[in-house]
Design a protein around this motif. Structure first.
Motif, PDB file in Angstrom:
ATOM      1  N   VAL A  49       0.833  -1.203   0.000  1.00  0.00           N
ATOM      2  CA  VAL A  49       0.000   0.000   0.000  1.00  0.00           C
ATOM      3  C   VAL A  49       0.870   1.255   0.000  1.00  0.00           C
ATOM      4  O   VAL A  49       2.000   1.243   0.499  1.00  0.00           O
ATOM      5  N   SER A  60      -0.053   7.946  -0.973  1.00  0.00           N
ATOM      6  CA  SER A  60      -0.125   8.836  -2.136  1.00  0.00           C
ATOM      7  C   SER A  60      -0.143   8.004  -3.414  1.00  0.00           C
ATOM      8  O   SER A  60       0.178   6.816  -3.407  1.00  0.00           O
ATOM      9  N   ASN A  61      -0.500   8.656  -4.497  1.00  0.00           N
ATOM     10  CA  ASN A  61      -0.413   8.013  -5.804  1.00  0.00           C
ATOM     11  C   ASN A  61       1.035   8.136  -6.262  1.00  0.00           C
ATOM     12  O   ASN A  61       1.446   9.176  -6.770  1.00  0.00           O
ATOM     13  N   ILE A  69      -2.126  -1.214  -3.708  1.00  0.00           N
ATOM     14  CA  ILE A  69      -3.162  -0.190  -3.603  1.00  0.00           C
ATOM     15  C   ILE A  69      -2.439   1.137  -3.386  1.00  0.00           C
ATOM     16  O   ILE A  69      -1.686   1.271  -2.421  1.00  0.00           O
ATOM     17  N   GLY A 118      -2.695   5.594  -3.596  1.00  0.00           N
ATOM     18  CA  GLY A 118      -3.358   6.857  -3.864  1.00  0.00           C
ATOM     19  C   GLY A 118      -4.678   7.130  -3.172  1.00  0.00           C
ATOM     20  O   GLY A 118      -5.318   8.132  -3.464  1.00  0.00           O
ATOM     21  N   PHE A 119      -5.085   6.305  -2.234  1.00  0.00           N
ATOM     22  CA  PHE A 119      -6.368   6.521  -1.564  1.00  0.00           C
ATOM     23  C   PHE A 119      -6.195   7.005  -0.130  1.00  0.00           C
ATOM     24  O   PHE A 119      -7.063   6.798   0.707  1.00  0.00           O
ATOM     25  N   GLY A 120      -5.070   7.649   0.142  1.00  0.00           N
ATOM     26  CA  GLY A 120      -4.814   8.130   1.493  1.00  0.00           C
ATOM     27  C   GLY A 120      -4.734   6.965   2.465  1.00  0.00           C
ATOM     28  O   GLY A 120      -4.404   5.832   2.081  1.00  0.00           O
ATOM     29  N   GLN A 173      -7.057   5.407   3.601  1.00  0.00           N
ATOM     30  CA  GLN A 173      -8.065   4.436   3.174  1.00  0.00           C
ATOM     31  C   GLN A 173      -7.419   3.253   2.440  1.00  0.00           C
ATOM     32  O   GLN A 173      -7.980   2.163   2.390  1.00  0.00           O
ATOM     33  N   SER A 174      -6.226   3.465   1.891  1.00  0.00           N
ATOM     34  CA  SER A 174      -5.508   2.374   1.209  1.00  0.00           C
ATOM     35  C   SER A 174      -5.323   1.175   2.133  1.00  0.00           C
ATOM     36  O   SER A 174      -5.406   0.026   1.699  1.00  0.00           O
ATOM     37  N   LEU A 210      -8.650  -0.729   2.414  1.00  0.00           N
ATOM     38  CA  LEU A 210      -8.885  -1.499   1.195  1.00  0.00           C
ATOM     39  C   LEU A 210      -8.036  -2.766   1.197  1.00  0.00           C
ATOM     40  O   LEU A 210      -8.502  -3.842   0.798  1.00  0.00           O
TER      41      LEU A 210
END
Length: 137
Positions: A96, A99-100, A121, A123-125, A127-128, A131
């Motif tokens: 994970v 950042s992207n 995973i 780029g979802f902050g 939240q990665s 996920l």
């Protein structure tokens, strides 16, 4: 189910560094919320700024956990040793990044650990991490 989050260098500074990239929440606060959201998951966390300690923790986690969520941070792009550790263990690893990494500097576009991971995973902050956890459930 036993899952461990292993965080690499500088992730102990979340909430204090480069908030425009990494947000303003500390990892401790985020982890507390994650544990409340998934009370049936035995969730552990480990962070080190030292490459060898991360390798040792991967070896250990490979024996005792059902899944590993790995944010090797900058070591993702530089450490053959960490990649070899991921490759050597049987426990599935999800890589994970907050950042992207593909929208940042070119050197961050290469991951040494991705070929040996169950998935990545990015780029979802924070939240990665959630996920990644859901991918094991």
């Amino acid at each position: 189910m036993k899952i461990i989050i292993i965080n690499g260098p500088n992730l102990n500074l979340l909430g204090m560094r480069e908030n425009d990239i990494y947000g303003d929440e500390t990892f401790t606060d985020f982890l507390e919320k994650l544990q409340q959201k998934f009370p049936k998951v035995n969730l552990s966390c480990y962070q080190s700024n030292i490459e060898g300690e991360l390798i040792d923790k991967l070896h250990e986690a490979g024996k005792y956990f059902d899944g590993i969520i790995l944010n090797a941070a900058a070591y993702t792009h530089t450490s053959v040793g960490i990649a070899d550790a991921v490759r050597a263990i049987k426990t599935p690893v999800v890589e994970v990044h907050i950042s992207n990494t593909f929208s940042r500097e070119d050197f961050r576009h290469k991951s040494f650990t991705a070929p040996y991971s169950k998935g990545i995973i990015v780029g979802f902050g924070l939240q990665s991490y959630e996920l990644a956890l859901q991918s094991f459930l």
